[in-house]
Design a protein around this motif. Structure first.
Motif, short mmCIF file in Angstrom:
data_model
loop_
_atom_site.label_atom_id
_atom_site.label_comp_id
_atom_site.label_asym_id
_atom_site.label_seq_id
_atom_site.Cartn_x
_atom_site.Cartn_y
_atom_site.Cartn_z
N LYS A 127 43.44 36.89 35.73
CA LYS A 127 42.44 35.98 36.28
C LYS A 127 43.12 34.69 36.69
CE LYS A 127 38.18 33.55 34.92
NZ LYS A 127 37.18 33.35 33.84
N TYR A 220 38.19 27.92 31.31
CA TYR A 220 38.10 28.01 32.76
C TYR A 220 36.82 27.30 33.20
CZ TYR A 220 41.79 31.51 33.51
OH TYR A 220 42.99 32.17 33.60
N GLU A 222 33.67 27.23 35.59
CA GLU A 222 32.91 28.21 36.37
C GLU A 222 33.13 27.95 37.86
OE1 GLU A 222 28.90 27.77 35.14
OE2 GLU A 222 29.31 28.27 33.03
N ASP A 223 33.10 29.02 38.62
CA ASP A 223 33.41 28.95 40.05
C ASP A 223 32.28 29.61 40.85
OD1 ASP A 223 34.70 28.90 42.55
OD2 ASP A 223 35.89 30.69 42.11
N GLY A 226 32.97 31.14 44.24
CA GLY A 226 33.92 32.25 44.31
C GLY A 226 35.23 31.94 45.01
N GLY A 229 38.02 34.08 43.50
CA GLY A 229 37.87 35.53 43.48
C GLY A 229 37.51 36.07 42.10
N GLU A 230 37.57 37.38 42.00
CA GLU A 230 37.22 38.06 40.76
C GLU A 230 38.47 38.35 39.93
OE1 GLU A 230 34.09 38.37 39.98
OE2 GLU A 230 33.48 37.54 41.93
N ALA A 231 38.26 39.06 38.82
CA ALA A 231 39.39 39.45 37.98
C ALA A 231 40.39 40.26 38.78
CB ALA A 231 38.89 40.24 36.78
N GLU A 232 41.65 40.12 38.43
CA GLU A 232 42.71 40.79 39.18
C GLU A 232 43.49 41.74 38.28
OE1 GLU A 232 44.06 38.34 42.83
OE2 GLU A 232 44.79 37.31 41.06
#
Length: 299
Positions: A127, A220, A222-223, A226, A229-232
């Motif tokens: 992330k 972290y 909050e975003d 986005g 992006g999302e989890a990687e």
């Protein structure tokens, strides 16, 4: 013997070597004998490249040590993101276990993805995002106003998390007067530690896995838009032809897989002063059952 190939450093612009990353330890540690043997007729010289983030220092030294123990002459070379991908794509380097997808290395993947062999995920749940100390009274990027002198402390120019931070500055109206200050992974960690020691405000580019989450009480932001992006996942890429040239090395790299907790254990030991080679060897000794899974089918 794990070796560094410094000839390629002349190609790198903006690469900052950090005190706790993989630097000096590999050149002066050698052994007259190796455990295991590479396959008959198989090339024994292999070069792995990596971006000099703490996470990739850990993973590359661990898999490099495993390959060394199987009789390979291993070179580990730290490079800038783009140069790392280019080196594998053009066959100058044999592989990497440092591809962050789909977001962080998106531009590099779009440019070089069809020129490398994808061996799949070696770590799930990665992330990226903006990170602050827990004591700061903000929970979302939208909460930021004038904290930390309106500065996001970043890492190397060109890093995916830096690009995402620059995108966030554009995406969020409340960040219109903010700047992303690039430096290095080491400099960012040093500034973070200093700020926490003095209980000062700081906003840094963050990613998981990273030892700072084991050492400090962080969160972290909050975003909601986005931007990050999302989890990687972190994935393994090798050059075309490696399977034919080094079938055993290819199989080990193909089977390499571990967890964020595994990686953070190695990273934390390095951050506490151990050489990357030492931390890698210690983890391997304590987790031989996992390593044996990577070695299945190796001749």
């Amino acid at each position: 013997m794990l070796k560094f190939n410094w000839k390629r450093l002349g190609l790198v612009t903006g690469l900052s070597l950090t005190l706790f990353a993989a630097g000096c330890g590999s050149d002066d540690e050698s052994s007259d004998s190796k455990e295991g043997t590479s396959g008959e007729g198989e090339s024994k010289e292999i070069e792995l490249v990596y971006v000099e983030w703490d996470s990739e220092v850990a993973s590359t030294h661990v898999i490099g040590k495993v390959l060394e123990d199987q009789g390979f002459d291993v070179t580990l070379t730290p490079l800038d993101n783009a140069v790392m991908w280019e080196a594998v794509a053009n066959g100058e380097a044999d592989g990497m276990v440092a591809a962050w997808l789909p977001g962080t290395h998106q531009s590099q993947y779009e440019q070089y993805g069809d020129q490398v062999v994808e061996l799949g995920v070696n770590l799930e749940g990665a992330k990226i995002g903006l990170v602050v100390p827990e004591y700061m009274d903000v929970t979302s990027i939208e909460d930021l106003d004038k904290q930390a002198d309106q500065t996001i402390t970043g890492i190397e120019p060109g890093a995916g998390v830096v690009a995402a931070s620059e995108k966030a500055v554009e995406d969020y109206e409340n960040l219109s007067n903010w700047t992303v200050q690039t430096s290095s992974s080491g400099a960012m960690a040093t500034e973070l530690g200093s700020a926490i020691e003095n209980e000062e405000e700081i906003v840094v580019t963050g990613w998981t896995p990273h030892w700072k989450f084991a050492k400090y009480d962080l969160k972290y932001l909050e975003d909601p838009k986005g931007s990050f992006g999302e989890a990687e996942t972190i994935e393994t890429m090798v050059r075309e032809g490696l399977e034919e040239d080094m079938p055993n090395a290819y199989q080990i790299l193909d089977q390499f897989s571990w967890t964020a907790e595994d990686m953070e254990a190695v990273m934390l030991e390095i951050s506490d002063g151990a050489k990357p080679t030492e931390a890698a060897a210690n983890w391997i000794e304590e987790n031989q059952d996992k390593v044996d899974e990577w070695l299945k089918g190796v001749e």
